[in-house]
Motif scaffolding. Structure first.
Motif, mmCIF file in Angstrom:
data_model
loop_
_atom_site.group_PDB
_atom_site.id
_atom_site.type_symbol
_atom_site.label_atom_id
_atom_site.label_comp_id
_atom_site.label_asym_id
_atom_site.label_seq_id
_atom_site.Cartn_x
_atom_site.Cartn_y
_atom_site.Cartn_z
ATOM 1 N N LEU A 274 134.918 -44.299 131.635
ATOM 2 C CA LEU A 274 136.250 -43.100 131.552
ATOM 3 C C LEU A 274 135.521 -42.079 131.442
ATOM 4 C CD1 LEU A 274 139.000 -43.785 131.421
ATOM 5 C CD2 LEU A 274 138.955 -43.012 129.088
ATOM 6 N N TYR A 275 136.044 -40.954 132.475
ATOM 7 C CA TYR A 275 135.324 -39.406 132.408
ATOM 8 C C TYR A 275 136.290 -38.697 131.894
ATOM 9 C CZ TYR A 275 131.524 -41.027 134.834
ATOM 10 O OH TYR A 275 129.911 -41.786 135.147
ATOM 11 N N ALA A 276 136.655 -37.781 130.859
ATOM 12 C CA ALA A 276 138.373 -36.777 130.742
ATOM 13 C C ALA A 276 137.229 -35.362 129.941
ATOM 14 C CB ALA A 276 138.378 -36.925 128.926
ATOM 15 N N THR A 277 138.277 -34.443 130.901
ATOM 16 C CA THR A 277 137.407 -33.023 130.760
ATOM 17 C C THR A 277 138.926 -32.248 129.810
ATOM 18 O OG1 THR A 277 136.743 -31.328 131.705
ATOM 19 C CG2 THR A 277 138.957 -32.803 132.539
ATOM 20 N N SER A 278 138.422 -31.267 129.032
ATOM 21 C CA SER A 278 139.429 -30.104 128.735
ATOM 22 C C SER A 278 139.698 -28.812 128.716
ATOM 23 C CB SER A 278 138.720 -30.398 127.026
ATOM 24 O OG SER A 278 139.667 -29.399 125.219
ATOM 25 N N PHE A 279 140.619 -28.433 127.831
ATOM 26 C CA PHE A 279 141.163 -27.067 128.119
ATOM 27 C C PHE A 279 139.619 -25.938 127.214
ATOM 28 C CE2 PHE A 279 142.664 -23.228 125.997
ATOM 29 C CZ PHE A 279 143.297 -22.404 127.713
ATOM 30 N N LYS A 280 138.884 -26.777 126.484
ATOM 31 C CA LYS A 280 138.427 -26.033 125.281
ATOM 32 C C LYS A 280 136.954 -26.069 126.257
ATOM 33 C CE LYS A 280 137.906 -25.001 120.393
ATOM 34 N NZ LYS A 280 138.865 -24.166 120.435
ATOM 35 N N LYS A 281 136.676 -26.251 127.407
ATOM 36 C CA LYS A 281 135.268 -26.434 127.973
ATOM 37 C C LYS A 281 134.193 -27.451 127.932
ATOM 38 C CE LYS A 281 135.925 -21.355 129.910
ATOM 39 N NZ LYS A 281 134.862 -20.358 129.010
ATOM 40 N N GLN A 282 135.075 -28.301 128.280
ATOM 41 C CA GLN A 282 134.032 -29.732 127.185
ATOM 42 C C GLN A 282 134.977 -30.956 128.032
ATOM 43 O OE1 GLN A 282 132.164 -29.899 124.303
ATOM 44 N NE2 GLN A 282 132.255 -27.913 124.274
ATOM 45 N N ARG B 187 142.536 -31.840 136.870
ATOM 46 C CA ARG B 187 141.790 -32.794 137.142
ATOM 47 C C ARG B 187 140.470 -33.028 137.384
ATOM 48 N NH1 ARG B 187 144.931 -36.270 141.420
ATOM 49 N NH2 ARG B 187 143.357 -34.312 142.396
ATOM 50 N N LEU B 188 139.599 -33.366 137.317
ATOM 51 C CA LEU B 188 138.451 -33.238 137.628
ATOM 52 C C LEU B 188 137.978 -34.672 138.756
ATOM 53 C CD1 LEU B 188 137.391 -36.330 136.058
ATOM 54 C CD2 LEU B 188 136.802 -35.214 134.433
ATOM 55 N N GLY B 189 137.755 -33.787 139.744
ATOM 56 C CA GLY B 189 137.040 -35.021 140.980
ATOM 57 C C GLY B 189 135.203 -35.642 141.085
ATOM 58 N N LEU B 190 136.340 -36.817 142.071
ATOM 59 C CA LEU B 190 134.832 -37.245 141.031
ATOM 60 C C LEU B 190 134.272 -37.797 142.469
ATOM 61 C CD1 LEU B 190 132.968 -39.461 139.021
ATOM 62 C CD2 LEU B 190 134.526 -41.471 139.992
ATOM 63 N N SER B 191 132.712 -37.663 142.445
ATOM 64 C CA SER B 191 132.255 -38.143 143.868
ATOM 65 C C SER B 191 130.950 -39.298 143.704
ATOM 66 C CB SER B 191 131.721 -37.397 144.854
ATOM 67 O OG SER B 191 129.944 -36.594 143.961
ATOM 68 N N SER B 192 130.079 -39.279 144.460
ATOM 69 C CA SER B 192 128.926 -40.830 143.899
ATOM 70 C C SER B 192 127.827 -40.540 142.839
ATOM 71 C CB SER B 192 128.711 -41.718 145.376
ATOM 72 O OG SER B 192 127.764 -40.492 146.339
ATOM 73 N N ASP B 193 127.524 -39.333 142.853
ATOM 74 C CA ASP B 193 126.943 -38.946 142.428
ATOM 75 C C ASP B 193 127.775 -37.889 141.010
ATOM 76 O OD1 ASP B 193 126.595 -37.063 143.974
ATOM 77 O OD2 ASP B 193 124.426 -36.720 143.841
ATOM 78 N N LYS B 194 128.892 -37.410 141.031
ATOM 79 C CA LYS B 194 128.865 -35.728 140.160
ATOM 80 C C LYS B 194 130.181 -35.974 140.480
ATOM 81 C CE LYS B 194 125.342 -32.358 143.400
ATOM 82 N NZ LYS B 194 125.674 -33.688 144.621
ATOM 83 N N LEU B 195 130.302 -34.692 139.065
ATOM 84 C CA LEU B 195 131.951 -34.922 138.384
ATOM 85 C C LEU B 195 132.142 -33.230 138.940
ATOM 86 C CD1 LEU B 195 131.749 -36.184 135.078
ATOM 87 C CD2 LEU B 195 132.754 -37.355 137.359
#
Length: 405
Positions: free
Chosen positions: A270-278, A300-308
């Motif tokens: 599971l990937y998650a990202t925050s307003f506090k730049k984490q 929302r974050l974007g997801l590729s085969s090897d990158k977020l």
């Protein structure tokens, strides 16, 4: 907690503070102001020319109704089974053909007021789609489920606060996140409430919510206090909580750490990202953190085969290594342009901005590859990509679809 727990009592002050912070920056930054970077540190960076390396075609554009304008809910479309489903604050819910933009059906929600007169229902987040349903929420807590094939109303329900995130559908349930920190689960067939779960809301938070993410037996929720919670889909009990960022600082403003972008589940990570730049990667079954990065944002974050791909509140876009979280590249040339969350279309990372521009960047380097404009009004919701088509919705309710050539 589950349905036996105490209900969060959101105060008017919390709601007003959330509205005041709509857009995660200044109102001027979202709705106008100079675009030249003339030495004033708070002005949006002026766009610079470059030679496009990929051709972008606008394949259709439609208007779904009166958009959200300044209320800051981040309305965006969703795609399922070759159809685009979109809603506007006033104008109902529309289904369009993904490839052509041709309208398939249109639903207008109306209710009787106390004087028995027809009254518009103000649709806010969403919609969400899945399992043959399209579900939308309203600013007065309405939840409306429609037949995805025809647009016919299947059932309605009510929650305790405004719904500004798209409902999520899966496991035979509809999961609705309301703005008071509550998640309510409804039976997808009947609309009967199965359970609810509460999470305390900070005194000050960024305007916006992410949708719950549905996985096998679990629902994952990003919270306004910088945490992610895993709930059992069967009864809503908390199986784990994990911090994405700590709400630290001297003031309430400094402590804002909202996880407002929908968490992304890939396999068991599971990937998650925050307003506090984490940004964090978490082992979804156990809640064990796998890595943490000092780059992130509220969208929302974007997801590729090897990158977020993440866009931070200052307007820098980052490509992060999906395996360890290190920054592989950064693109700082969109500073203070109030970027949307990110998406991935083919070999490109994509974000929108406050002036209606959509920006494509090379996934391997972050260099600009293309730019197009979608209606000229601010984009707040992250782009959506399906079957090679990218769709954006601006705050006026206009949808625009692009393809790469």
């Amino acid at each position: 907690m589950s349905s036996g727990g105490a209900v969060v009592r959101a105060t008017a002050a919390v709601v007003l503070c959330a509205f005041a912070l709509s857009g995660c920056s200044t109102v001027k930054g979202w709705f106008g102001g100079k675009k030249k970077d003339d030495g004033k540190p708070n002005e949006p960076t002026e766009l610079t020319d470059f030679t496009p390396s990929v051709k972008v075609d606008k394949i259709w554009s439609v208007n779904a109704g009166k958009g959200e304008e300044r209320i800051g809910v981040g309305q965006g479309p969703t795609v399922a089974d070759g159809r685009v489903y979109a809603a506007a604050l006033k104008g109902g819910v529309h289904a369009y053909d993904l490839q052509t933009g041709k309208e398939v059906w249109h639903y207008v929600p109306m209710r009787k007021d106390k004087d028995k007169k027809d009254k518009d229902i103000r649709l806010s987040g969403g919609p969400g789609a899945g399992e043959g349903l399209v579900v939308i929420g309203g600013l007065d807590g309405e939840v409306i489920a429609l037949d995805a094939a025809t647009g016919a109303e299947k059932w309605t329900a009510k929650v305790t606060n405004e719904v500004i995130a798209a409902p999520s559908i899966g496991l035979g349930l509809v999961f609705v996140r309301s703005n008071d920190g509550r998640v309510t689960a409804f039976d997808a067939s009947s609309g009967e409430r199965r359970w609810f779960w509460n999470h305390e809301v900070p005194m000050l938070s960024v305007r916006g919510n992410g949708s719950p993410a549905v996985g096998p037996g679990f629902v994952f929720v990003g919270n306004d206090d910088g945490t992610v919670s895993a709930l059992a889909s069967s009864d809503g009990h908390t199986t784990w909580d994990q911090s994405v960022s700590q709400p630290e600082g001297r003031s309430e403003l400094d402590r804002m750490a909202d996880v407002d972008g929908t968490p992304v589940l890939e396999g068991t990570t599971l990937y998650a990202t925050s307003f506090k730049k984490q940004t964090v990667a978490i082992d979804a079954p156990s809640g064990r953190p796998l890595w943490s990065s000092e780059h992130g944002g509220v969208g929302r974050l974007g997801l590729s085969s090897d990158k977020l791909i993440v866009s931070d509140p200052s307007g820098t876009v980052y490509g992060l290594d999906k395996n360890g979280g290190s920054a592989l590249w950064s693109q700082p040339s969109l500073a203070r342009r109030n970027l949307t969350g990110a998406a991935v279309q083919g070999d490109y990372a994509v974000v929108g901005d406050f002036d209606g521009y959509v920006h494509w960047m090379k996934l391997d380097t972050g260099e600009f590859a293309a730019r197009a404009r979608a209606g000229g009004k601010p984009l707040k919701a992250a782009p959506v990509v399906a079957d090679g088509v990218l769709i954006v919705q601006n705050i006026k309710g206009e949808l625009t679809a692009f393809k790469l050539q």
